[in-house]
Design a protein around this motif. Structure first.
Motif, PDB file in Angstrom:
ATOM      1  N   ASN A 161       0.855  -1.185   0.000  1.00 23.02           N
ATOM      2  CA  ASN A 161       0.000   0.000   0.000  1.00 23.02           C
ATOM      3  C   ASN A 161       0.892   1.236   0.000  1.00 23.02           C
ATOM      4  O   ASN A 161       1.507   1.558   1.006  1.00 23.02           O
ATOM      5  N   GLU A 194      -1.871   6.862   1.434  1.00 23.17           N
ATOM      6  CA  GLU A 194      -1.830   7.493   2.753  1.00 23.17           C
ATOM      7  C   GLU A 194      -2.934   6.995   3.673  1.00 23.17           C
ATOM      8  O   GLU A 194      -3.015   7.395   4.825  1.00 23.17           O
ATOM      9  N   LYS A 195      -3.809   6.108   3.137  1.00 23.63           N
ATOM     10  CA  LYS A 195      -4.899   5.557   3.949  1.00 23.63           C
ATOM     11  C   LYS A 195      -4.828   4.042   3.912  1.00 23.63           C
ATOM     12  O   LYS A 195      -4.347   3.473   2.927  1.00 23.63           O
ATOM     13  N   SER A 196      -5.345   3.404   4.961  1.00 21.85           N
ATOM     14  CA  SER A 196      -5.431   1.944   4.947  1.00 21.85           C
ATOM     15  C   SER A 196      -6.342   1.507   3.814  1.00 21.85           C
ATOM     16  O   SER A 196      -7.315   2.185   3.493  1.00 21.85           O
ATOM     17  N   ILE A 197      -6.006   0.384   3.197  1.00 27.14           N
ATOM     18  CA  ILE A 197      -6.872  -0.213   2.184  1.00 27.14           C
ATOM     19  C   ILE A 197      -7.459  -1.467   2.824  1.00 27.14           C
ATOM     20  O   ILE A 197      -6.720  -2.323   3.307  1.00 27.14           O
ATOM     21  N   VAL A 198      -8.794  -1.519   2.861  1.00 30.74           N
ATOM     22  CA  VAL A 198      -9.471  -2.670   3.455  1.00 30.74           C
ATOM     23  C   VAL A 198     -10.111  -3.470   2.329  1.00 30.74           C
ATOM     24  O   VAL A 198     -11.041  -3.003   1.676  1.00 30.74           O
ATOM     25  N   THR A 246      -6.761  -5.876   5.916  1.00 36.63           N
ATOM     26  CA  THR A 246      -6.390  -4.461   5.990  1.00 36.63           C
ATOM     27  C   THR A 246      -4.894  -4.299   5.730  1.00 36.63           C
ATOM     28  O   THR A 246      -4.077  -4.958   6.368  1.00 36.63           O
ATOM     29  N   ILE A 247      -4.560  -3.418   4.783  1.00 29.33           N
ATOM     30  CA  ILE A 247      -3.161  -3.104   4.494  1.00 29.33           C
ATOM     31  C   ILE A 247      -2.954  -1.645   4.889  1.00 29.33           C
ATOM     32  O   ILE A 247      -3.518  -0.735   4.284  1.00 29.33           O
ATOM     33  N   ALA A 248      -2.161  -1.435   5.924  1.00 33.04           N
ATOM     34  CA  ALA A 248      -1.903  -0.090   6.446  1.00 33.04           C
ATOM     35  C   ALA A 248      -1.090   0.723   5.429  1.00 33.04           C
ATOM     36  O   ALA A 248      -0.386   0.149   4.599  1.00 33.04           O
ATOM     37  N   PRO A 249      -1.171   2.067   5.519  1.00 31.38           N
ATOM     38  CA  PRO A 249      -0.384   2.915   4.611  1.00 31.38           C
ATOM     39  C   PRO A 249       1.111   2.591   4.731  1.00 31.38           C
ATOM     40  O   PRO A 249       1.620   2.445   5.838  1.00 31.38           O
ATOM     41  N   ALA A 274       2.580  -0.102   4.198  1.00 33.44           N
ATOM     42  CA  ALA A 274       2.863  -1.464   4.663  1.00 33.44           C
ATOM     43  C   ALA A 274       2.678  -2.490   3.557  1.00 33.44           C
ATOM     44  O   ALA A 274       2.115  -2.198   2.497  1.00 33.44           O
ATOM     45  N   SER A 291     -11.901  -3.391  -2.670  1.00 30.40           N
ATOM     46  CA  SER A 291     -11.770  -2.698  -1.383  1.00 30.40           C
ATOM     47  C   SER A 291     -13.139  -2.248  -0.877  1.00 30.40           C
ATOM     48  O   SER A 291     -14.119  -2.231  -1.620  1.00 30.40           O
TER      49      SER A 291
END
Length: 158
Positions: A53, A56-60, A94-97, A99, A131
């Protein structure tokens, strides 16, 4: 007066088109992906890959689809209190920004159930990750035999 409105309209058009372009940038990238080739009698298989990712935002991720299987789900392998490994469906990933999230054998993976045709080493499988926001991330993964993977790793160590 008219010229002022025309400038505002132009500014709005440019501003909103820039906003739109920014959202179209794929924040999610896939690498090292593959789908396990199994004997034709096996109705299910699994896909493995690493997702990054860059946003700048988590991708769920809440859904996954593929024409290669009737049903596709995110799964995990976890050790139970008894020490036995159990596989279970995960509702979201969930993939954190900034990460990475790794789908690998014996851990998280994408289950392809009810294969529509046998998958042989050398084939490709199209998978679409979806997502929470509805963004679709189409990826194409090569089909590899577990033997190919072992030979590849074995070859690496020499």
């Amino acid at each position: 007066m008219n010229q002022r409105y025309s400038r505002i309209a132009t500014f709005c058009l440019v501003f909103f088109s820039l906003l739109g372009t920014n959202q179209a940038v794929a924040d999610l990238t896939a690498k090292d992906g593959w789908v396990r080739a199994l004997p034709p009698t096996q109705p299910n298989t699994a896909a493995f890959l690493t997702l990054s990712n860059s946003g700048e935002k988590s991708i769920v991720l809440v859904d996954v689809r593929s024409e290669a299987a009737k049903k596709v789900e995110y799964h995990s392998h976890k050790k139970q209190a008894s020490g036995m490994m159990a596989m279970r469906q995960e509702k979201s990933i969930t993939i954190a920004p900034g990460a990475e999230f790794v789908f690998k054998p014996g851990s998280y993976h994408i289950m392809l159930m009810g294969l529509t045709k046998p998958l042989k080493s050398g084939n490709e499988v199209n998978i679409t990750l979806v997502s929470q926001s509805g963004t679709e991330y189409p990826i194409t993964l090569p089909v590899k035999s577990p033997m190919d993977e072992q030979n590849h790793q074995h070859h690496h160590h020499h």
